[in-house]
Scaffold this motif. Structure first.
Motif, PDB file in Angstrom:
ATOM      1  N   ASP A 242      21.599  -2.584   3.680  1.00 29.66           N
ATOM      2  CA  ASP A 242      20.523  -3.373   3.663  1.00 29.66           C
ATOM      3  C   ASP A 242      21.037  -4.712   3.735  1.00 29.66           C
ATOM      4  OD1 ASP A 242      18.299  -5.145   2.651  1.00 29.66           O
ATOM      5  OD2 ASP A 242      17.190  -3.077   2.390  1.00 29.66           O
TER       6      ASP A 242
ATOM      7  N   ILE B 142       9.646   1.556   0.909  1.00 23.98           N
ATOM      8  CA  ILE B 142       9.761   2.770   1.454  1.00 23.98           C
ATOM      9  C   ILE B 142      11.115   3.272   1.618  1.00 23.98           C
ATOM     10  CG2 ILE B 142       9.276   4.332   3.630  1.00 23.98           C
ATOM     11  CD1 ILE B 142       7.122   1.948   4.304  1.00 23.98           C
TER      12      ILE B 142
ATOM     13  N   TYR C  67       1.136  -1.249  -0.052  1.00 22.68           N
ATOM     14  CA  TYR C  67       0.071   0.081   0.094  1.00 22.68           C
ATOM     15  C   TYR C  67       0.888   1.275  -0.011  1.00 22.68           C
ATOM     16  CZ  TYR C  67       0.973   0.626   5.038  1.00 22.68           C
ATOM     17  OH  TYR C  67       1.583   1.100   6.416  1.00 22.68           O
TER      18      TYR C  67
ATOM     19  N   THR D  92      10.421   6.295  10.948  1.00 20.98           N
ATOM     20  CA  THR D  92       9.019   5.853  10.838  1.00 20.98           C
ATOM     21  C   THR D  92       8.842   4.525  10.588  1.00 20.98           C
ATOM     22  OG1 THR D  92       9.751   6.093   8.529  1.00 20.98           O
ATOM     23  CG2 THR D  92       8.792   7.938   9.713  1.00 20.98           C
TER      24      THR D  92
END
Ligand code: NAD
Length: 332
Positions: free
Chosen positions: A174, A155, A100, A232
């Motif tokens: 990552d 994101i 989403y 976040t």
């Protein structure tokens, strides 16, 4: 299918009901957070729909399974609040919302960064009070600075692209590097180098045992002095007490968080008329260079609409015995 919807706020009720219009499931909205004490409210519901601060541990899953629940659908991407192995053992399938609007969170992270760096919330409070003084409101240009992105998934990559658009040098860390990050001009580095060279560090990896307190005393000692930290993702990525110590010493120049490790007992409710007993959050919000928001990065019309549609689709797929595209594996 009967669905118990926990932690249901006004927007959950209207938008989930809208998404359900064609599907016709029976929705039982519950404002309570799911816990062992509230799990009996889902009695008779084959599906239980939860959110990020619901407690879906082995005990709660045991109660739900005994009451006939066979599916847990979380209205979120992150699923660190769910014991997936216990669910598997108990024969409960778990689905989430993998896709989403990642833009909702990435854009909010940029907003938090600008707000804390340029003291926008402080300035707004001042002008409401008739104070137009600029003292204490100086920030720095993001253009030309280095931004470190930990977790370059959906994101993280969008956040990185926006920062590259600001004229920042973007470095990333990552476990599973992505070509999309390098295509936008990002450069992968080790986590130590990222911490040492970044003027801004933004967290976009999931909360796992491995990433729990990825920002702790040791990592904060390695950041560039005055660095701004943005989170976040999930509160448990940061050891909050250590972040407070780093803010006090000036090692951290700013902190902007939409998530907080102990948020479960605070967020998504109006506590403005009560005495908040969590001294850590109270200390944090007292700093002039800290911004705390209550887990709202996902909160856009586009994202919520997609979350609700995907949730209903997954539940309908489950009911029809179709493959579950958004199923959480028992061993993630
Ligand atoms: P994603 O799965 O697309 O990306 C996560 C990235 O983190 C992946 O590239 C993965 O390889 C990386 N990663 C995993 N383990 C790592 C490790 N040990 N070290 C470094 N990187 C690691 O997920 P996404 O959609 O980009 O979402 C990221 C996180 O954002 C979610 O897990 C969730 O916790 C959080 N989130 C917050 C909100 C909000 O409203 N505040 C909304 C949605 C998602």
């Amino acid at each position: 299918m009967k669905i118990a919807v926990f932690s249901a706020r006004r927007y959950d009720k209207t938008m989930l009901a809208e998404a359900n219009a064609g599907a016709g499931h029976a929705l039982r909205f519950l404002e309570d957070r799911l816990t062992a004490a509230t799990a009996p409210l889902a009695e008779g519901c084959e599906a239980v729909c939860v959110f990020v601060n619901d407690n879906v541990d082995a005990e709660v899953l045991g109660i739900l399974a005994a009451q006939g629940t066979r599916l847990v659908a979380t209205r979120s991407t992150g699923y660190n609040h769910i014991d997936a192995q216990a669910a598997e053992r108990l024969g409960i399938a778990v689905v989430r919302v993998t896709d989403y609007s990642p833009h909702s969170v990435a854009e909010f992270a940029v907003g938090l960064l600008l707000a804390v760096n340029r003291k926008i919330a402080r300035a707004s409070t001042r002008t409401r009070d008739g104070n137009f003084d600029l003292d204490g409101l100086m920030g720095f240009d993001l253009h030309g600075k280095t931004v470190g992105v930990i977790g370059t998934g959906k994101i993280g990559v969008i956040f990185a692209r926006i920062m590259a658009g600001f004229g920042c040098t973007v470095v990333g860390y990552d476990k599973f590097p992505s070509p999309a990050f390098e295509t936008l001009g990002g450069r992968y580095v080790g986590i130590d180098e990222l911490l040492q060279c970044s003027d801004v560090v933004s967290l976009h990896c999931p909360l796992t045992p491995e990433t729990h307190h990825i920002v702790d005393a040791a990592s904060l000692a390695r950041v560039k002095r005055g660095c701004i930290l943005v989170n976040t993702s999930r509160g448990g990525l940061i050891d909050t007490e250590c972040a407070i110590a780093a803010l006090k010493s000036g090692q951290l120049g700013g902190l902007a968080i939409d998530v907080y490790e102990q948020e479960a007992s605070l967020f998504f409710q109006d506590l403005s008329s009560t005495i908040i007993t969590d001294d850590v959050i109270q200390r944090l919000v007292s700093f002039p260079n800290v911004i705390v928001t209550g887990h709202q990065a996902f909160f856009t019309v586009e994202a919520i609409g997609q979350i609700m549609r995907t949730t209903i689709e997954s539940i309908s797929d489950f009911e029809r015995g179709q493959p579950l595209r958004n199923r959480i594996p028992a061993n993630p």
